[in-house]
Design an enzyme around this catalytic site. Sequence first.
Site, short mmCIF file in Angstrom:
data_model
loop_
_atom_site.label_atom_id
_atom_site.label_comp_id
_atom_site.label_asym_id
_atom_site.label_seq_id
_atom_site.Cartn_x
_atom_site.Cartn_y
_atom_site.Cartn_z
N LYS A 160 0.89 -1.16 0.00
CA LYS A 160 0.00 0.00 0.00
C LYS A 160 0.93 1.21 0.00
O LYS A 160 1.45 1.62 1.03
CB LYS A 160 -0.88 -0.01 1.25
N GLY A 212 7.15 5.40 8.11
CA GLY A 212 6.31 6.60 8.20
C GLY A 212 6.43 7.22 9.58
O GLY A 212 7.48 7.14 10.22
N GLU A 235 9.99 1.64 10.59
CA GLU A 235 11.01 2.67 10.40
C GLU A 235 10.27 4.00 10.56
O GLU A 235 9.53 4.40 9.68
CB GLU A 235 11.62 2.60 8.99
N CYS A 269 13.73 11.06 6.39
CA CYS A 269 13.70 10.73 7.82
C CYS A 269 15.09 10.92 8.43
O CYS A 269 15.22 11.03 9.64
CB CYS A 269 13.14 9.35 8.05
N GLU A 369 9.91 16.03 15.19
CA GLU A 369 10.31 15.92 13.79
C GLU A 369 9.58 16.99 12.97
O GLU A 369 8.38 17.17 13.11
CB GLU A 369 9.97 14.53 13.24
#
Length: 489
Positions: A160, A212, A235, A269, A369
């Site tokens: 997906k 994500g 992750e 990331c 983040e």
Amino acid sequence: MVERSTVSSCNPARPDDVVATHPAGTAADVDRAVAAATAAQKVWARIPVPARAEVIAAAGAVLAERKAELSHLVAREAGKILAEAGGDVQEAIDMATFVAGQGRAAWGATVPSELGSKLCWTTRQPVGVVGLITPWNFPVAIPSWKIFPALLAGNGVVIKPSEHAPACCEAFVDACVTAGVPKGLVQVVHGFAEPAAALATHPGVGAVSFTGSVPTGRKVAAAAMETGPRLVSLELGGKNAMIVRPDADLDLAVDGAVFGAFGTAGQRCTSTSRLIVHPDVAEQLVDRIVKRVGELVIGDPTDARTDVGPVIEAAAGARIGAMVDAAVHEGASVACGGAAVEVDGCGGTFFAPTVLTGVQPHHRIAREEVFGPVLAVIEVADLDEAIEVVNSVEYGLSAAIYTRDVNTALASVDAIDTGIVYVNAPTIGAEIPLPFGGTKHTGNGFREAGTRGIEQFSEVKTVYVDYSGHLQKAQIDNRPPVQGGGAGR
Ligand code: UN1
């Protein structure tokens, strides 16, 4: 759950340019996809591993043939500048080469038995079908990190992809099928939360792998453990820091900070989002970074002159802007950037590369983040404090230290609590044969890439073969007593 009925990706630089539209998948679509992948996997798993590897190598060759076309698609759909889009596709090509090589390498260990005429070894078996939920920012590379090792290990795949990059995923899977990956073995289900949740909880899926955000990753893991796949690899985010020591080569540190923080418009990331620096060099370093930022060309990612492209969508720009405003409210100063800028002829959202000074380790901008081109500068008195600040966040993906002193560098490598540490290089740019992933809330202990990919998508099996022809008893103390005490003489 009310969801849009179509997935429609657009060019982040020019949102009127619609790249691809697909019906949004449902839980029923995931059911069908898992059933089809399961059927195809039963055949695939019987193919010898080196033959599977040849198909993966062929997929790498098809990707290489289509590199220019795919790179343009990555630039158009994900907004990455052409050089980075090409790097994204190249990472997938390299991964194919590496994973194909693993098809003829050792997968397990042989271990001497404690009994005679007995063999002990480990091997790997597929988990069946793996469910993959992937982000838009490496829309070809990240599917390749997951799909190639999953296939080599003998699995089927249901992926997906991000709703922002459906066409890149389709193009990647098309290259695999052209190369000989059996039709049906890799299924794509587009959509939003519904198919992702269905995949994470599907009883027919043996492993789920998600890249994500932390909140979504936690939901995926909790749901998966409750009802679905047993292997869950995550992750998640990063809050990556670069320490610059007073003895560092400042030219190198400036280059590293600008590339680490503003490359990919800060949307990796691994992007550098904290610059941790001694007051002796802080002002000089910030001035030089700000000067370099002034020379960066912000614009259409498909123009070869562009250094910094758009952020993925207007909502991302609004979120980044709000985080910068909150930082200023908490006491930070904007040394450059700080807001979105207009780019002539492009209607997308372009956030100006931003440097914030006067940031304190407890500020939100130092802890959360951003996933945008924002670098927070934090001044610290010494190396101990620098490391304390690096380690003070909930994430542990990547960190960098710039110094000319080998002792400082290696002591920092020891003390920094992240999955990846760079010395005299920025926090981005991990290479595919090495494990990729982070500590703390960045993940759940798994690493991707390298040989870890195969471990991630297979179960270890320990095998014992006794060829003595009689019952040998393990864990029964049947050894003769040692004569003459501990020395054994
Ligand atoms: C990501 O942003 O999710 O190390 C991955 C890097 C890239 C991978 C980034 N090779 O910057």
